[in-house]
Design a protein around this motif. Structure first.
Motif, PDB file in Angstrom:
ATOM      1  N   ASN A  19     101.514  62.884 -46.000  1.00  0.00           N
ATOM      2  CA  ASN A  19     100.590  63.754 -46.738  1.00  0.00           C
ATOM      3  C   ASN A  19     101.322  64.617 -47.760  1.00  0.00           C
ATOM      4  OD1 ASN A  19      98.477  62.667 -45.253  1.00  0.00           O
ATOM      5  ND2 ASN A  19      98.645  64.224 -43.666  1.00  0.00           N
ATOM      6  N   VAL A  83      99.567  58.547 -45.861  1.00  0.00           N
ATOM      7  CA  VAL A  83      98.470  59.484 -46.068  1.00  0.00           C
ATOM      8  C   VAL A  83      97.495  59.290 -44.919  1.00  0.00           C
ATOM      9  CG1 VAL A  83      96.560  60.209 -47.562  1.00  0.00           C
ATOM     10  CG2 VAL A  83      98.722  59.454 -48.576  1.00  0.00           C
ATOM     11  N   ILE A  85      93.911  61.155 -42.923  1.00  0.00           N
ATOM     12  CA  ILE A  85      92.676  61.836 -43.324  1.00  0.00           C
ATOM     13  C   ILE A  85      92.957  63.290 -43.707  1.00  0.00           C
ATOM     14  CG2 ILE A  85      91.993  62.482 -40.971  1.00  0.00           C
ATOM     15  CD1 ILE A  85      89.600  61.274 -43.755  1.00  0.00           C
ATOM     16  N   LEU A  88      93.968  63.744 -47.566  1.00  0.00           N
ATOM     17  CA  LEU A  88      93.136  63.277 -48.682  1.00  0.00           C
ATOM     18  C   LEU A  88      92.591  64.407 -49.541  1.00  0.00           C
ATOM     19  CD1 LEU A  88      91.178  60.289 -47.136  1.00  0.00           C
ATOM     20  CD2 LEU A  88      93.080  60.224 -48.758  1.00  0.00           C
ATOM     21  N   SER A  90      92.553  67.807 -51.642  1.00  0.00           N
ATOM     22  CA  SER A  90      93.592  68.348 -52.502  1.00  0.00           C
ATOM     23  C   SER A  90      93.191  69.733 -52.982  1.00  0.00           C
ATOM     24  CB  SER A  90      93.808  67.409 -53.700  1.00  0.00           C
ATOM     25  OG  SER A  90      94.775  67.927 -54.563  1.00  0.00           O
ATOM     26  N   HIS A  95      88.169  64.988 -50.999  1.00  0.00           N
ATOM     27  CA  HIS A  95      88.327  63.727 -51.724  1.00  0.00           C
ATOM     28  C   HIS A  95      86.925  63.228 -52.106  1.00  0.00           C
ATOM     29  CE1 HIS A  95      89.062  59.402 -52.189  1.00  0.00           C
ATOM     30  NE2 HIS A  95      90.325  59.727 -52.431  1.00  0.00           N
ATOM     31  N   GLN A  98      85.150  61.630 -49.241  1.00  0.00           N
ATOM     32  CA  GLN A  98      84.707  62.572 -48.209  1.00  0.00           C
ATOM     33  C   GLN A  98      83.388  63.218 -48.620  1.00  0.00           C
ATOM     34  OE1 GLN A  98      88.502  64.692 -48.252  1.00  0.00           O
ATOM     35  NE2 GLN A  98      88.786  64.198 -46.084  1.00  0.00           N
ATOM     36  N   CYS A 118      89.858  56.391 -44.763  1.00  0.00           N
ATOM     37  CA  CYS A 118      91.180  55.912 -45.195  1.00  0.00           C
ATOM     38  C   CYS A 118      91.116  54.447 -45.608  1.00  0.00           C
ATOM     39  CB  CYS A 118      92.213  56.126 -44.088  1.00  0.00           C
ATOM     40  SG  CYS A 118      92.740  57.843 -43.924  1.00  0.00           S
ATOM     41  N   VAL A 121      89.581  54.233 -49.072  1.00  0.00           N
ATOM     42  CA  VAL A 121      90.522  54.655 -50.113  1.00  0.00           C
ATOM     43  C   VAL A 121      91.509  53.523 -50.392  1.00  0.00           C
ATOM     44  CG1 VAL A 121      92.379  56.274 -50.695  1.00  0.00           C
ATOM     45  CG2 VAL A 121      90.267  57.115 -49.657  1.00  0.00           C
ATOM     46  N   PRO A 176      96.978  60.403 -52.677  1.00  0.00           N
ATOM     47  CA  PRO A 176      95.534  60.558 -52.759  1.00  0.00           C
ATOM     48  C   PRO A 176      95.061  61.104 -54.074  1.00  0.00           C
ATOM     49  CG  PRO A 176      96.465  62.280 -51.362  1.00  0.00           C
ATOM     50  CD  PRO A 176      97.588  61.362 -51.788  1.00  0.00           C
TER      51      PRO A 176
END
Length: 176
Positions: A19, A83, A85, A88, A90, A95, A98, A118, A121, A176
């Motif tokens: 992450n 990465v 969950i 993700l 930021s 995200h 999400q 995930c 993505v 991400p």
């Protein structure tokens, strides 16, 4: 050495990025990535479902690609960019996928949701799915016991354009 390791077991130092954070960790050779994430790093968003790679609950991204963390040994991740969950969102902003999951109510119990997100993505990073049928096919390794599949497909379909833009902006989708 870990208090639970058998006598003579050697831990191995691995370096990886989780992450966005570089980490150097000691792991036993049989430690799965899933167990490392959940038990050693307290990243419990990644779920242990079947523990046999059949349900997708443990899906995380390794260098932008989907993997089952329950089937991946932690020592195999040397140098990888992972990465989960938790990584993700930021800057406090969810995200796009999400947000789409929330808008489309694409979860019921929520247990499979981190793996579904995930996986989707990763799907965007791979650039394979552009139709609802292709999304269903490419997401078929992620099971939902509650049967929220139509809402999951709708959420993925809605978020794909913004995820594709993000993947192109990060040159291959490794972050991400």
């Amino acid at each position: 050495m870990s208090a639970t390791a058998p006598v003579g077991a050697e831990e191995h130092r691995i370096g990886l990025t989780i992450n966005g954070q570089p980490r150097s960790l000691l792991v036993l050779p049989w430690t799965t990535l899933l167990d490392l994430l959940r038990e050693q790093l307290d990243l419990i968003g990644t779920k242990k479902g079947c523990d046999h790679g059949q349900c997708g609950a443990c899906t995380v991204l390794r260098d932008g690609k989907r993997i089952n963390a329950c089937l991946t040994l932690a020592v195999m991740c040397e140098g990888a960019h992972l990465v989960t969950i938790e990584g993700l969102a930021s800057g406090g902003e969810l995200h796009p996928l999400q947000r789409a999951f929330i808008r489309h109510d694409a979860f019921q119990c929520g247990y499979c949701t981190p793996g579904q997100i995930c996986s989707a993505v990763g799907l965007a990073n791979e650039g394979h799915a552009n139709t609802p049928q292709a999304i269903r096919e490419q997401m078929s390794g992620n099971l939902c016991r509650c049967g929220a599949y139509s809402n999951i497909v709708a959420a993925v379909e809605e978020a794909l354009p913004s995820m594709n833009d993000r993947a192109q902006a990060t040159q291959g989708g490794t972050s991400p």
